[in-house]
Design a protein around this motif. Structure first.
Motif, short mmCIF file in Angstrom:
data_model
loop_
_atom_site.label_atom_id
_atom_site.label_comp_id
_atom_site.label_asym_id
_atom_site.label_seq_id
_atom_site.Cartn_x
_atom_site.Cartn_y
_atom_site.Cartn_z
N ASN A 119 -4.07 -22.16 -8.70
CA ASN A 119 -3.67 -21.01 -9.53
C ASN A 119 -4.92 -20.36 -10.11
OD1 ASN A 119 -2.20 -19.20 -11.06
ND2 ASN A 119 -1.98 -20.64 -12.77
N PHE A 120 -5.51 -19.45 -9.34
CA PHE A 120 -6.75 -18.81 -9.78
C PHE A 120 -6.87 -17.42 -9.16
CE2 PHE A 120 -10.23 -19.62 -6.36
CZ PHE A 120 -9.30 -19.70 -5.33
N ILE A 121 -7.83 -16.68 -9.65
CA ILE A 121 -8.16 -15.40 -9.02
C ILE A 121 -9.52 -15.56 -8.37
CG2 ILE A 121 -8.50 -12.92 -9.35
CD1 ILE A 121 -6.94 -13.09 -11.96
N TYR A 122 -9.57 -15.27 -7.11
CA TYR A 122 -10.86 -15.28 -6.41
C TYR A 122 -11.24 -13.83 -6.20
CZ TYR A 122 -14.51 -16.64 -3.08
OH TYR A 122 -15.72 -16.85 -2.45
N ILE A 123 -12.39 -13.44 -6.73
CA ILE A 123 -12.85 -12.07 -6.50
C ILE A 123 -14.13 -12.10 -5.69
CG2 ILE A 123 -13.64 -9.91 -7.53
CD1 ILE A 123 -11.79 -10.35 -9.85
N CYS A 124 -14.10 -11.36 -4.60
CA CYS A 124 -15.31 -11.18 -3.80
C CYS A 124 -15.85 -9.79 -4.11
CB CYS A 124 -14.98 -11.29 -2.32
SG CYS A 124 -16.32 -10.75 -1.23
N TYR A 125 -17.03 -9.72 -4.67
CA TYR A 125 -17.69 -8.41 -4.80
C TYR A 125 -18.55 -8.25 -3.56
CZ TYR A 125 -21.85 -10.75 -6.84
OH TYR A 125 -22.95 -11.54 -7.07
N ASN A 126 -18.12 -7.30 -2.76
CA ASN A 126 -18.64 -7.19 -1.41
C ASN A 126 -19.68 -6.07 -1.34
OD1 ASN A 126 -19.06 -6.75 1.30
ND2 ASN A 126 -16.93 -6.30 1.80
N ASN A 127 -20.93 -6.44 -1.24
CA ASN A 127 -21.96 -5.42 -1.03
C ASN A 127 -22.49 -5.46 0.40
OD1 ASN A 127 -23.67 -7.59 -1.10
ND2 ASN A 127 -24.47 -7.15 -3.14
N GLN A 128 -21.74 -6.16 1.24
CA GLN A 128 -21.96 -6.15 2.69
C GLN A 128 -23.30 -6.72 3.13
OE1 GLN A 128 -20.99 -2.03 3.85
NE2 GLN A 128 -18.85 -2.61 3.98
N ILE A 129 -23.91 -7.53 2.27
CA ILE A 129 -25.18 -8.16 2.63
C ILE A 129 -25.41 -9.39 1.75
CG2 ILE A 129 -26.86 -6.49 3.57
CD1 ILE A 129 -27.35 -5.76 0.54
N TYR A 130 -26.35 -10.23 2.17
CA TYR A 130 -26.92 -11.21 1.26
C TYR A 130 -27.97 -10.46 0.45
CZ TYR A 130 -24.75 -14.89 3.99
OH TYR A 130 -23.83 -15.70 4.61
N SER A 131 -27.59 -9.99 -0.72
CA SER A 131 -28.51 -9.15 -1.49
C SER A 131 -29.46 -9.98 -2.33
CB SER A 131 -27.72 -8.19 -2.36
OG SER A 131 -26.73 -8.89 -3.07
N ASN A 132 -28.96 -11.11 -2.85
CA ASN A 132 -29.78 -11.92 -3.76
C ASN A 132 -30.99 -12.50 -3.06
OD1 ASN A 132 -30.35 -13.08 -6.25
ND2 ASN A 132 -29.17 -14.91 -5.83
N THR A 133 -30.82 -12.83 -1.78
CA THR A 133 -31.94 -13.39 -1.02
C THR A 133 -32.82 -12.28 -0.42
OG1 THR A 133 -30.31 -13.67 0.72
CG2 THR A 133 -31.01 -15.65 -0.41
N GLY A 134 -32.41 -11.04 -0.63
CA GLY A 134 -33.27 -9.94 -0.19
C GLY A 134 -32.78 -9.20 1.04
N ILE A 135 -31.44 -8.94 1.10
CA ILE A 135 -30.84 -8.06 2.09
C ILE A 135 -30.88 -8.63 3.51
CG2 ILE A 135 -30.62 -5.65 2.86
CD1 ILE A 135 -32.54 -4.92 0.51
N GLN A 136 -30.09 -9.67 3.72
CA GLN A 136 -29.89 -10.18 5.08
C GLN A 136 -28.46 -9.90 5.52
OE1 GLN A 136 -31.27 -12.48 2.63
NE2 GLN A 136 -33.27 -11.69 3.24
N ARG A 137 -28.22 -9.93 6.82
CA ARG A 137 -26.87 -9.65 7.33
C ARG A 137 -25.90 -10.72 6.87
NH1 ARG A 137 -24.37 -12.40 11.32
NH2 ARG A 137 -23.62 -10.82 12.75
N SER A 138 -24.65 -10.30 6.65
CA SER A 138 -23.57 -11.25 6.40
C SER A 138 -22.44 -10.90 7.35
CB SER A 138 -23.07 -11.15 4.95
OG SER A 138 -22.21 -10.04 4.79
N GLY A 139 -21.37 -11.70 7.30
CA GLY A 139 -20.20 -11.38 8.12
C GLY A 139 -19.53 -10.09 7.68
N ALA A 140 -19.94 -9.57 6.52
CA ALA A 140 -19.35 -8.33 5.99
C ALA A 140 -20.22 -7.11 6.30
CB ALA A 140 -19.15 -8.45 4.48
N THR A 141 -21.39 -7.33 6.85
CA THR A 141 -22.29 -6.19 7.15
C THR A 141 -21.71 -5.35 8.28
OG1 THR A 141 -24.18 -7.56 6.52
CG2 THR A 141 -24.66 -5.56 7.79
N PRO A 142 -21.64 -4.02 8.09
CA PRO A 142 -21.07 -3.18 9.15
C PRO A 142 -21.99 -3.07 10.37
CG PRO A 142 -21.40 -1.92 7.11
CD PRO A 142 -22.03 -3.26 6.91
#
Lengths: 300, 385, 90
Positions: A119-142
Motif C-alpha cells: 500500500n504505497f505510491i511509487y512515483i517515477c520522475y522521468n527525465n529520460q536519462i541517468y542524470s545524476n551520474t551525468g546523462i547516460q542512456r536509460s530504458g526511458a531515453t527516446p
C-alpha cells in the motif's frame, strides 16, 4: 484543483542542491503539497539524493530514507509493513525514484512490490536519462537522443513503462507532467486515497540533460504533451482515461503538433538537424509516436 | 519450558517469532527454506502476528528489513549462500544505518557448480560489512542465540545487525531436542523494541544523504567502537541468559577441556561441536589438546585469542578459504598474535564443498599438528581420485 | 527538535541546507507588483520554493535562495516578472 487552492505548506525547503530550473524539485513541491506532512519517503540513488543536500542538514521536511539504487520499492514495502504494525495506517508511504531506478535497475523490486500489493505510491520522475551520474542512456531515453553513452544518438526506442505497470493490474496508475500542476496534484491526491499499490510517472524535462535553457522546463513538458511525445492518462482498475491535451488528441478534437516542434528545441537531438536534416530518423520517430497513439486508441 | 525436537531451521523459526519481530521479510533458498516455511506456518496458526513479507529476492528481503527497521520496528530474516551474496550491498547498508536487524544465515557452499552442502565461504565473504557474526553448533544454541542476538543488536552501545550462522543440513535439517522457554520468559529477557532512530513524521529526518569525508570517517569509527563494545557485551548477555535458563554456549568462545592443554584447537560451527568428541579421544590418548570453539567472528576476539595463546599452541581448522591466501580464521588468529605471543599456530583447511569432517578426522588433524607434521596451509582430506 | 544520539547519516531539515543558493544567480527576477494578477503560476512552478506566497496571494521573491532559473518570468502570463542581469543598476 486550481493552483490558488493548493496548500501553502512546503515540505521542500529553499536553498537545496538542485540545478536551477530542476523539474524534480518542482514536482516534489507539488507532490508533497498533495500528500502533506504525514508522509514517509524512500529515495534510491537519483538526483533527489543530491538535492537533499549535505549531512547534517536536509532540504526535506518529511522523513526520507535513502536506499540503494535498485531497492526503493522493497524498502517501501518494509516501511509500509512497519507502519501498519505501529498503527500508523494514515501515513502515506512514497517511493520516489528516477527513470533509471524505475525502468532499469529497480524494475524487479518495483514489480515485486506491485504484485504483493504494497500500500504505497511509487512515483517515477522521468527525465529520460541517468542524470545524476551525468546523462547516460536509460530504458526511458527516446530514440536518437544524445547521451554520454549514446554519443551518436540512441539506436533503440524507449520502453513503455506504462504497459509494464498496467500488466500488474494495480488499482491506480497514471502519467502526468510537471507542466500541468493541477493534473499532477489531482492525481497524487487521488492516489493517496486509494488502498494498494499506486504508480505515477511524471515527465520531468531536465535542462542540462536535454540541453535546453533552464527557463524552458515547463515549456518543454508542455510541448512533449502537445506533440504526443508524452501522454497524460490515468488507469483505474484497468480502465484508461486520458487527461487534458492528451484527451483532446486521443479524441481527435485537436491534432497533435508535429514531433519536430518538441525535439528541435533540445540540444540532445541537434544532430538530427545539422549539419543536415536526417529525414529518415525524423520520420521514424514521428511514426513511432503515431503508433503509440494508435495503440492508445484501442485501450479499454 | 517445553521440549521441542526439531530441525535447526524450525527451531530458528520458533525463536524468531518468539522474539516478536514486527516485520519478517524473506526469500526462500535451500537450505534456509524451512525457516521461511516455519514462519509461514506460524502466520497461518496465528502464533505470529507480525507482518510477513514474501519478497521477490534476497536483495529485497534485506531492503524491506531496512525499511521496516528504519520505520522503527524489530525485524528478522534468514538466508543462505547465494542469497546472502545477493544481499551484500544491503548488508553494508543495514550496518552503516545502524539497524539492529537479526538474520540467520545457513552456511552453504557458493556456486558454481550447484552444491547445497555446508561450508562457510558465504558468511566469511561478508565479514567486512559491519555485521556481528555468530556461529552456532547445535539446535539449542541456535534457539538461544536468536533471542540473545536481538538483545545484542539492540544494545545501546552496539546498535548493529547480527548474523547467526549455522551449517547447512548438519544443523539446518537435523532434528535435535531444544528447551523452549515460555513466551513470558522470553519477553522478560527481551523487552519490547525501542528504536534508536526512526522515520518519524513528527520529527522528520533524512537518513543517508550526501556526507562529507570527515563525517563519514566518524560514522565508520562509531561502528568500530560498537563492535569493540560488543566484545564485552556479548558475554554479559550470554551470562544473563544463563542466569535465567541455566545454559551458556559461551560468550565469544566456548572452551572445552583447556585447563592443562598444550594445544588448543580452534574450530567453529557444527565442526566445533564435532571437535569435542575428538578432544575426548585425544585426551584419552594422553595428548593435551583442548578446544576453544569460536562463536563470535565479528567482533574478532583478539584479546581472547591472545589469552588462549599464553596457555597453549593453537590449531585452527577453517571450513572456508580466502582464495589466494589461507583460511580466514587462521589468518586472523595469526594477525591477532603478532608481537603479542610466541605460540605456534597450525592451520588446516577442511570440509570445503560440504565434504564430511568427522571427529576421527579432527583427531587426526590434531595429532599431526601436535607431532609437528602439518604442512603449511594443509588441505586436510583432499584426495586425488 | 529531538536529535538522535546514534552516529550515522541522520540529517535534520534546514532552509539553506546547501547554503544561500541565491549567489548562484546570474539573472535576477524582478517583480512588477502593479502587473501581477495573483495567478500564482510563478509560485507553483518555482523549483526552489523561493517565491513566497502572501495571504492576499501576492508574492515576494526570496533572493537568498532564488537560483535565477527564470521559469517564473517565462511562465508569467502578464509579464509581471522580468529577468535582469545581476549587478545591473536598478
Amino acid at each position: 484543483m486550481a493552483i490558488k487552492d493548493m496548500p501553502t505548506e512546503e515540505c521542500m525547503l529553499p536553498g537545496n542542491a538542485s540545478c536551477p530550473g530542476c523539474p524534480a524539485t518542482m514536482a516534489l513541491r507539488i507532490v508533497l503539497k498533495a500528500l502533506g506532512k504525514n508522509t514517509v519517503m524512500t529515495v534510491p540513488a537519483c538526483c533527489t539524493a543530491v538535492i537533499e543536500s549535505l549531512y547534517p542538514n536536509t532540504s526535506f521536511d518529511v522523513p526520507v530514507m535513502n536506499i540503494a539504487f535498485e531497492a526503493a520499492a522493497a524498502g517501501a514495502s518494509g516501511i509500509e509493513a512497519a507502519l501498519r504494525q505501529l498503527g500508523q495506517k494514515d501515513t502515506t508511504v512514497l517511493a520516489w525514484a528516477g527513470d533509471g531506478g524505475t525502468y532499469d535497475i529497480g524494475l524487479q523490486a518495483l514489480s515485486g512490490a506491485l504484485e504483493r500489493g504494497t500500500n504505497f505510491i511509487y512515483i517515477c520522475y522521468n527525465n529520460q536519462i541517468y542524470s545524476n551520474t551525468g546523462i547516460q542512456r536509460s530504458g526511458a531515453t527516446p530514440y536518437a537522443a544524445w547521451t554520454t553513452t549514446t554519443v551518436g544518438g540512441k539506436t533503440e526506442f524507449r520502453k513503455e513503462m506504462g504497459d509494464i505497470i498496467r500488466a500488474h493490474h494495480i488499482p491506480y496508475s497514471a502519467q502526468t507532467c510537471i507542466s500541468y500542476p493541477e493534473d499532477l496534484y489531482a492525481k497524487v491526491k487521488k492516489a493517496k486515497d486509494i488502498h494498494g499499490p499506486k504508480y505515477i510517472e511524471i515527465l520531468a524535462p531536465c535542462p542540462p540533460g536535454w540541453r535546453f535553457s533552464m527557463d524552458k522546463t515547463v515549456e518543454m513538458g508542455r510541448l512533449a504533451v502537445e506533440t504526443g511525445a508524452w501522454t497524460m492518462y490515468e488507469c483505474e482498475n484497468d480502465i484508461m482515461t486520458f487527461n487534458g491535451k492528451s484527451k483532446l488528441i486521443l479524441d481527435k478534437k485537436i491534432e497533435k503538433k508535429p514531433l519536430e516542434e518538441w525535439i528541435k528545441l533540445q540540444g540532445r537531438f541537434s544532430h538530427l538537424f545539422k549539419p543536415k536534416r536526417d529525414e529518415e530518423k525524423l520520420k521514424l520517430m514521428q511514426q513511432h509516436i503515431d503508433q503509440i497513439w494508435e495503440r492508445y486508441r484501442k485501450c479499454p | 519450558m517445553t521440549m521441542m525436537i526439531d530441525t535447526g531451521n524450525y527451531i530458528a523459526a520458533k525463536a524468531a517469532i518468539m522474539a516478536r519481530p514486527a516485520v519478517v521479510a524473506a526469500y526462500p533458498i535451500t537450505p534456509q527454506t524451512t525457516v521461511v516455511e516455519g514462519i509461514a506456518k506460524y502466520v497461518d496458526t496465528g502464533e505470529y502476528k507480525g507482518e510477513y513479507i514474501c519478497v521477490e529476492s534476497e536483495h529485497s528481503a534485506m531492503s524491506a528489513c531496512i525499511g521496516a527497521s528504519a520505520a522503527g520496528v524489530r525485524t528478522f530474516t534468514a538466508t543462505s549462500s547465494h542469497g546472502l551474496l545477493l544481499m551484500h550491498e544491503m548488508l553494508h547498508w543495514a550496518a552503516l544505518a545502524r539497524m539492529p536487524i537479526v538474520m540467520c544465515n545457513i552456511n552453504r557452499v557458493v556456486g558454481p557448480g550447484w552444491n547445497i552442502w555446508a561450508d562457510q565461504n558465504d558468511s566469511i565473504s561478508q565479514r567486512d560489512t559491519g555485521w556481528i557474526q555468530i556461529y552456532c553448533s547445535s539446535n539449542q544454541e541456535i534457539f538461544d542465540t536468536v533471542i540473545q542476538s536481538f538483545k545484542i543488536a539492540e544494545h545501546e552501545k552496539i546498535i548493529l545487525p547480527v548474523m547467526i550462522n549455522y551449517d547447512a543440513f548438519v544443523l539446518s535439517h537435523t532434528s535435535m531436542p531444544a528447551d523452549i522457554p515460555t513466551q513470558k520468559e522470553i519477553d522478560d529477557f527481551l523487552p519490547a523494541y525501542k528504536p534508536h532512530w526512526k522515520l518519524d513524521v513528527n520529527n522528520p529526518i533524512t537518513f543517508g544523504n550526501i556526507i562529507a569525508p570527515m563525517s563519514y570517517y566518524k560514522v565508520r569509527k562509531a561502528m568500530q567502537d560498537a563492535q569493540e563494545h560488543a566484545k564485552t557485551i556479548i558475554p554479559k548477555i550470554t551470562k544473563e541468559w544463563e542466569q535465567t535458563f541455566k545454559r551458556n554456549h559461551g560468550g565469544l568462545f566456548e572452551e572445552y577441556k583447556t585447563e592443562d592443554a598444550e594445544f588448543i584447537l580452534i574450530s567453529s560451527g557444527a565442526l566445533g561441536a564435532e571437535s569435542k568428541a575428538a578432544i575426548d579421544e585425544l585426551q584419552k590418548k594422553g595428548l593435551k589438546v583442548g578446544l576453544a570453539r569460536l562463536r563470535v567472528f565479528r567482533p574478532f576476539p583478539t584479546e581472547e585469542i591472545i589469552r588462549l595463546s599464553k596457555k597453549a599452541h593453537l590449531i585452527v581448522i577453517d571450513r572456508n578459504i580466502s582464495i589466494g591466501n589461507e583460511g580466514a580464521m587462521f589468518n586472523e588468529i595469526k594477525a591477532a598474535l603478532y608481537q603479542k605471543s610466541d605460540a605456534k599456530v597450525i592451520g588446516y583447511i577442511a570440509g570445503l564443498g560440504g565434504t564430511d569432517v568427522t571427529y576421527k578426522d579432527i583427531e587426526k588433524m590434531c595429532e599431526k599438528a601436535v607431532r609437528g607434521k602439518t604442512k603449511t596451509n594443509e588441505w586436510y582430506g583432499l584426495r586425488e581420485d | 527538535m529531538n536529535k538522535y544520539q546514534v552516529v550515522t547519516t541522520i540529517s535534520y531539515p534546514k532552509p539553506g541546507a546547501n547554503g544561500k543558493t541565491g549567489n548562484w544567480r546570474i539573472f535576477k527576477p524582478i517583480l512588477d507588483k502593479q502587473k501581477c494578477v495573483k495567478c500564482l503560476r510563478c509560485w507553483i512552478f518555482c523549483p526552489e520554493t523561493a517565491i513566497k506566497r502572501n495571504k492576499d496571494d501576492t508574492i515576494d521573491i526570496d533572493y537568498d535562495y532564488c537560483k535565477g532559473c527564470g521559469i517564473c518570468a517565462k511562465e508569467c502570463t502578464v509579464k509581471a516578472i522580468t529577468m535582469e542581469r545581476e549587478g545591473k543598476q536598478q
